[in-house]
Design an enzyme around this catalytic site. Structure first.
Site, PDB file in Angstrom:
ATOM      1  N   ASN A  55       7.220  12.757   8.690  1.00  0.00           N
ATOM      2  CA  ASN A  55       6.417  11.582   8.365  1.00  0.00           C
ATOM      3  C   ASN A  55       6.468  10.665   9.575  1.00  0.00           C
ATOM      4  OD1 ASN A  55       5.287   9.249   7.267  1.00  0.00           O
ATOM      5  ND2 ASN A  55       7.172   8.641   6.236  1.00  0.00           N
ATOM      6  N   LYS A  80      -9.875  -5.049  -3.888  1.00  0.00           N
ATOM      7  CA  LYS A  80      -9.553  -4.160  -5.024  1.00  0.00           C
ATOM      8  C   LYS A  80     -10.755  -3.291  -5.358  1.00  0.00           C
ATOM      9  CE  LYS A  80      -6.261  -4.342  -4.906  1.00  0.00           C
ATOM     10  NZ  LYS A  80      -5.278  -5.071  -4.192  1.00  0.00           N
TER      11      LYS A  80
HETATM   12  O1  M6R Z   1       3.359  -2.526   1.607  1.00  0.00           O
HETATM   13  P1  M6R Z   1       2.540  -3.614   2.216  1.00  0.00           P
HETATM   14  O2  M6R Z   1       2.421  -4.808   1.365  1.00  0.00           O
HETATM   15  O3  M6R Z   1       3.016  -3.980   3.601  1.00  0.00           O
HETATM   16  O4  M6R Z   1       1.102  -2.991   2.379  1.00  0.00           O
HETATM   17  C1  M6R Z   1       0.066  -3.686   3.001  1.00  0.00           C
HETATM   18  C2  M6R Z   1      -1.258  -3.029   2.735  1.00  0.00           C
HETATM   19  O5  M6R Z   1      -1.270  -1.728   3.238  1.00  0.00           O
HETATM   20  C3  M6R Z   1      -1.584  -2.991   1.242  1.00  0.00           C
HETATM   21  O6  M6R Z   1      -1.559  -4.267   0.676  1.00  0.00           O
HETATM   22  C4  M6R Z   1      -2.977  -2.377   1.018  1.00  0.00           C
HETATM   23  O7  M6R Z   1      -3.957  -3.210   1.531  1.00  0.00           O
HETATM   24  C5  M6R Z   1      -3.187  -2.098  -0.471  1.00  0.00           C
HETATM   25  N1  M6R Z   1      -3.766  -0.797  -0.646  1.00  0.00           N
HETATM   26  C6  M6R Z   1      -4.056  -3.100  -1.129  1.00  0.00           C
HETATM   27  O8  M6R Z   1      -4.301  -2.805  -2.463  1.00  0.00           O
END
Ligand code: M6R
Length: 614
Positions: free
Chosen positions: A101, A491
């Site tokens: 990963n 969303k």
């Molecule tokens: O885990 P994190 O809060 O750092 O992630 C950030 C974004 O990748 C995350 O909020 C993404 O935008 C989501 N899929 C939104 O629903």
């Protein structure tokens, strides 16, 4: 991005690995694979394009015996999603198999070198380069696997969590990490490996979170051994993980996303538990107590985050500036890390992340640290990388979020930001005592009000059916509700694949209004606040151009209800806490539109839950 699982012990490894992959599928789901050392001493590798269930079908008639194995579910970075690019990757001699990963940034230089030595490649991945490199080093120098892995990793630039199996060494898994998460579970006569603790908790609550450049040697019948790249032994720090299996199941809901939306009243209650004293209406945040001087004397706050967490940051900015009178800047972590920002030891950087593993946010923290800033983390995933590299922080305590679209983490982040702003404001005496008390009281009542909003689920599900036709959506809000508009649009985009944009309502006339026609649904968050009249005018402007208005209003609003096409009526709260209430109908709207379209709500195309690559 990508999920890793490993097992070594006395049980059949295959079912444990498959179950583990399913728990990690939220991290990537374009292909999956497994490597097992079977009873016949063969190193068997099976892989399939698509979800873990495709791998299960593929492996039905195969030899899946063995009590040692590694498995992987992929989110493609280098190389298209296909069976050849799925992990595990064999080395040329097929004596090694490796899962990975992360990203090997110098893979192309290494690949050229290996090709010139006669190595052939079956995939277009960076990962295959690493397994070949380990084999090359091992063969040329006649080394054991651990030493070969250590030498290979010294040549690698990039991020990795890896696990390697060797056919002739059927009692050992070698695993290592740098900038990608890896957890070892320590059970009785068995050990587990995973990208997070969720595949492990069913078997043991004793875990070791590997640190950067640590290598774990999981050997049957021996205790866990950890060494660094120079073979210096490190004592494993065993932690007890608190995670119940129920938190990892859908619990009767059709999707994790819906379950997580419905969990919000309890989550927000848990987030405030022990921090808000309802009798005295007082907030205690231990991070503020422990680092009062640093936080109160900060000249500026900079909040770094990505995606939904960045939207929460925009609300945090308004909360902190409003109540504490400290300037706040909000930055996309991915931009901040590459733009030589002006920052020094008088700055406090708040890093917000649900997963605690987002690569861009981690890199932004490292940059801010190198400039002497004090780092405050707001995370959900306990034991993840971000809380380990920050100076202090507050967990949001909303439990595991599995649906790829973030829901309860957003409201948890906003709740922590509200508690932080209020606590600092009280200490700085920049808030009136009565105002402080009334906001804290109102904050404690938010879980009950959220329950009222969730009562609207059926109504919103019906409304959603009308909009499955849409190709575009506009979301409008002002002040504290502008970030909510952005979050509502995000969303919808990510799970329904409908193009959606969020704007501050007053910006509409500077361009987006050109898009309005009878086909355009416009969600307007128009609860009763200081800018209500202004937003009302924006609704008039949309209606004058025949747009379809879905208005989010407060109960009893009899002005907007007369002009909007559809109204969703919510309980009233105070303006700065309104995002906690108004976000929920937008989550439900996006959920039901996507579910109505028959889409894969929890695992939307092209996405992964935690973005551990840049
Ligand atoms: O885990 P994190 O809060 O750092 O992630 C950030 C974004 O990748 C995350 O909020 C993404 O935008 C989501 N899929 C939104 O629903």
């Amino acid at each position: 991005m990508c999920g890793i699982v490993g097992y070594i012990g006395t049980k059949e490894a295959y079912p444990i690995l498959i179950k583990g992959l399913k728990r990690l599928e939220y991290r990537g789901y374009d292909s999956a694979g497994v490597a097992l050392i079977g009873e016949n001493q063969h190193l068997n590798v099976y892989k399939a394009k698509g979800k873990v269930s495709e791998l299960e079908d593929f492996a039905l008639q195969k030899d899946t015996s063995g009590n040692i194995g590694i498995a992987h579910t992929r989110w493609a970075t280098h190389g298209e999603p296909c069976s050849a690019n799925a992990h595990p990757h064999y080395s040329s001699s097929e004596s090694l198999a490796l899962i990975h990963n992360g990203i090997i940034e110098n893979y192309s230089v290494l690949k050229d070198k290996l090709q010139s030595k006669g190595f052939a490649f079956k995939s277009t991945t960076d990962t295959e380069v690493l397994v070949q490199l380990i084999e090359y080093i091992k063969q040329t120098n006649n080394l054991d696997l651990l030493t070969a892995v250590q030498l290979a990793l010294k040549e690698v630039i990039g991020a990795y969590a890896i696990a390697v199996l060797e056919k002739d060494n059927p009692d050992t898994i070698i695993a290592a990490r740098k900038s990608s998460p890896l957890v070892v579970g320590v059970g009785n006569d068995e050990m587990f490996l995973a990208s997070d603790a969720t595949p492990i908790v069913e078997y043991t609550d004793q875990v070791v979170y590997l640190k950067d450049e640590e290598i774990a040697v999981l050997k049957k019948g021996e205790p866990l051994k950890i060494v660094d790249l120079h073979n210096v032994e490190i004592t494993p720090e065993v932690k007890t993980v608190v995670l119940s299996l129920g938190q990892l199941e859908k619990g009767g809901y059709p999707h994790f996303m819906l379950k997580e939306i419905f969990e919000q009243p309890d989550c927000i209650f848990d987030c405030m538990r022990g921090r808000i004293n309802v009798e005295s209406d007082n907030i205690t945040l231990s991070a503020v107590i422990d680092h009062k001087d640093k936080l109160l004397n900060a000249k500026r706050f900079i909040i770094v985050a990505c995606g939904t967490s960045w939207h929460a940051a925009l609300i945090g900015k308004q909360l902190i500036e409003n109540f504490c009178r400290i300037p706040v800047e909000v930055e996309y972590a991915s931009e901040f890390r590459y733009r030589n920002p002006v920052i020094d030891s008088n700055d406090v950087v708040i890093a917000i992340s649900q997963s605690g593993e987002t690569a861009d946010t981690l890199a932004a923290i490292e940059l801010a640290k190198s400039k002497g800033a004090f780092i405050y983390g707001i995370c959900n995933s306990v034991g993840s990388s971000i809380p380990r590299v920050t100076d202090t922080g507050s967990y949001i305590h909303v439990g595991p979020e599995i649906g790829v679209a973030s829901t309860k983490a957003f409201t948890g982040q906003v709740t922590v930001l509200a508690m932080l702003a209020l606590t600092l404001a009280k200490e700085k005496q920049t808030i009136d005592k009565n105002e402080y008390l009334s906001i804290v009281k109102e904050l404690s009542s938010i879980p009950e009000k959220m329950k009222d909003v969730l009562e609207l689920n059926g109504e919103i599900a019906e409304l959603s059916k009308i909009f499955t036709y849409a190709h575009n959506f506009i979301y409008l809000g002002r002040g504290f509700l502008f970030p909510v508009a952005l979050e509502g649009a995000l969303k919808l985009k990510e799970i329904s694949y409908i193009h959606a944009e969020g704007y501050p309502a007053a910006e509409m006339k500077h361009g987006p209004i050109a898009l309005i026609d009878a086909e355009m649904p416009v969600v307007v968050i128009a609860t009763h606040n200081a800018l209500y009249e202004k937003v009302l005018s924006n609704i008039q402007e949309i209606k004058a151009r025949k747009g379809k208005v879905i208005a989010i209003v407060n109960k009893g609003d009899n002005v907007i209800s007369k002009i909007a096409d559809y109204c969703i009526e919510l309980p009233t709260t105070i303006e700065c806490l309104d995002p906690l209430i108004t976000t929920i109908p937008l989550q439900l709207l996006a959920y039901h539109i996507a579910a109505c379209k028959g889409l894969d709500v929890d695992q939307p195309r092209n996405l992964a839950k935690s973005v551990t690559v840049e």
